[in-house]
Design an enzyme around this catalytic site. Structure first.
Site, PDB file in Angstrom:
ATOM      1  N   HIS A  72      -6.332 -21.441 -30.601  1.00 12.02           N
ATOM      2  CA  HIS A  72      -6.956 -20.699 -29.490  1.00 12.02           C
ATOM      3  C   HIS A  72      -5.929 -20.515 -28.377  1.00 12.02           C
ATOM      4  O   HIS A  72      -5.122 -21.403 -28.129  1.00 12.02           O
ATOM      5  CB  HIS A  72      -8.160 -21.475 -28.942  1.00 12.02           C
ATOM      6  CG  HIS A  72      -9.095 -20.623 -28.155  1.00 12.02           C
ATOM      7  ND1 HIS A  72      -8.876 -20.331 -26.833  1.00 12.02           N
ATOM      8  CD2 HIS A  72     -10.207 -19.959 -28.520  1.00 12.02           C
ATOM      9  CE1 HIS A  72      -9.852 -19.539 -26.411  1.00 12.02           C
ATOM     10  NE2 HIS A  72     -10.673 -19.286 -27.410  1.00 12.02           N
ATOM     11  N   ASP A 101     -15.325 -20.372 -34.303  1.00 12.11           N
ATOM     12  CA  ASP A 101     -15.626 -19.680 -35.570  1.00 12.11           C
ATOM     13  C   ASP A 101     -15.561 -20.589 -36.784  1.00 12.11           C
ATOM     14  O   ASP A 101     -15.940 -20.170 -37.881  1.00 12.11           O
ATOM     15  CB  ASP A 101     -14.646 -18.507 -35.757  1.00 12.11           C
ATOM     16  CG  ASP A 101     -14.845 -17.466 -34.680  1.00 12.11           C
ATOM     17  OD1 ASP A 101     -13.886 -17.149 -33.957  1.00 12.11           O
ATOM     18  OD2 ASP A 101     -15.991 -17.017 -34.518  1.00 12.11           O
TER      19      ASP A 101
END
Ligand code: SDX
Length: 427
Positions: free
Chosen positions: A315, A373
């Site tokens: 991320h 996710d």
């Protein structure tokens, strides 16, 4: 006001720039006059170190792995509130103050969830295999022609109507995309069902079916399924200046219809590096196929010459475990215990991937952890949501965030049309 001094060693010039104060997290140097005062640009491709706005909507602590919406920790919001309450928090800065207010807001969304019959023809005009993200982006853009009066977002009533309309209609659009893709008749919303239950109803019900029971008597939609999906929507509701939110702000900055800006955000979210990752994670877990293949797979991910990436990991902001992934991981186990059976095979592979990755230097050095996710797809599959609807589910969750961010951009007195510069290296 504190300042930062910039010394240009080529010209021996010194320049002072103000530091912008904040309530949490890193401060910022105000470089808005950098070019005017120094004749040079700042350079930050991907904007990894650049704030494009001041915001009060969500706060991400990348180091701690913390996420707040309007000052509320997401862990508290998923425990105590419905997604529709969180929508109200994001678009009007306050949670419902009691049960009646919460129900009234949910009821308003149900009444606004119907689509103009003209828009419905759009779904049937598209081929069965059309990816729902393409259909959604087009349908939301067409919505701007049906509600062309949403021009003055500075007017609170107009903004609230615009936001509630699109938040209410997007689940219907997603359900219609799915029904068209499988050649099934559209099921219109049922105002007797809550916002989230309605979505599952429009996905699953059959035209003749008005009862809560399916033909063989089992519960058509269980409260636990509704609660699980409700939490997933809340976890996706907003996330600072991510790629799709930045797209919504950029497009809104030209003064375009708000639904055109949101349609652009849907296209940006579609990408596998962003919201499209949830669909890719499930594909990747199936490709790995067995826990004994995980080590070999991780080696492939680390190979510099192989562009292959571990989907659902890494991320730009979180250099720790994504708090949403943490909530989703425990939700997965909790639902499994309560009877919504996860695919244990995929769950074991995901668990093994996380274990191996989190103890591997490549991932440790780069602070690569599971993101939102990584586990969402396993839960969505257990809720019988087809894989190609995973990213549209992300759109439903993110819609209140996009509406809030769009308004914040429009209302900001310093907001100008977004127009970055470039370092020219051509002829
Ligand atoms: C979302 O921004 C948001 O807030 C987004 C989001 C939201 O709520 O809106 O949180 C939702 O988009 C989550 C992310 C979903 N995407 C994926 O899961 C796809 C896989 N992840 C990556 O592609 C990547 O981690 C990104 C896109 C998420 C972040 O990319 P960055 O910040 O540009 O990181 P990078 O490419 O600069 O990577 C730094 C290093 C590189 O190695 P080196 O060049 O230093 O040797 O880490 C490596 C990368 O190769 N790396 C990975 C990796 N992610 C980064 N290596 C293997 N697998 C990965 N997943």
């Amino acid at each position: 006001m504190a300042t930062v001094t910039l010394i240009n060693n080529e010209t021996n010039q010194k320049f002072d720039f103000d530091i912008i104060e904040c309530t949490r997290g890193p401060k910022a140097v105000n470089f808005s006059k950098l070019f005017e005062t120094t004749g040079i640009f700042s350079y930050d491709p991907g904007y990894g170190s650049t704030a494009g706005c001041e915001s009060t909507i969500s706060y991400i602590d990348g180091k701690k792995g913390e996420l707040l919406y309007k000052g509320h920790k997401i862990e508290d919001l998923v425990k105590k509130y419905k997604f529709s309450d969180v929508c109200k928090l994001l678009i009007s800065s306050e949670l419902p103050s009691n049960e009646q207010e919460s129900l009234a807001f949910d009821l308003e969304l149900r009444h606004r969830s119907f689509l103009h019959e003209g828009l419905i023809n759009l779904f049937s005009a598209l081929p069965d295999g059309a990816h729902p993200m393409a259909t959604l982006s087009s349908a939301v853009s067409v919505l701007s022609t049906l509600y062309y009066d949403h021009k003055d977002m500075e007017d609170e009533d107009d903004y609230q109507t615009m936001a509630r309309r699109i938040i209410a209609k997007i689940p219907t659009m997603v359900a219609f995309c799915y029904r068209n893709a499988v050649g099934a008749p559209f099921i219109y919303p049922d105002v007797k069902r809550s916002y989230v239950e309605n979505f599952l109803y429009m996905l699953r019900a059959y035209p003749h079916q008005r009862l809560k029971q399916t033909l063989n008597g089992e519960e058509e939609i269980t409260p636990l399924e509704v609660e699980a999906l409700d939490k997933i929507f809340t976890l996706h509701a907003d996330h600072g200046q991510n790629a799709s939110t930045t797209t919504v702000r950029n497009v809104a900055s030209t003064g375009v219809h708000p639904y055109a800006a949101i349609s652009a955000g849907i296209s940006a979210l579609w990408g596998p590096a962003h919201g499209g990752a949830n669909e890719k994670v499930l594909k990747q877990l199936n490709e790995i196929g067995d826990v004994k293949n995980v080590d070999k797979f991780i080696e492939r991910v680390k190979d510099k010459n192989d562009p292959f990436r571990l989907m659902g990991f890494g991320h730009r902001v979180y250099k720790n475990y994504d708090p949403r992934a943490r909530v989703l991981k425990s939700l997965k186990d909790e639902l499994d215990k309560k009877g919504i059976k996860m695919d244990t095979h995929l769950s074991e592979i995901a668990q093994k991937v996380e274990e191996v990755a989190l103890s591997d230097d490549y991932f440790i050095q780069r602070n690569l952890y599971p993101n939102v996710d990584f586990y969402s797809g396993i839960i969505l599959s257990a809720l019988k949501i087809p894989t190609h609807l995973f990213t549209p589910i992300f759109v439903i969750g993110r819609m209140p965030g996009w509406c809030a961010q769009l308004l914040e951009h429009i209302k900001n007195p310093h907001a100008r049309i977004t127009r970055p510069r470039q370092v020219y290296i051509g002829k």
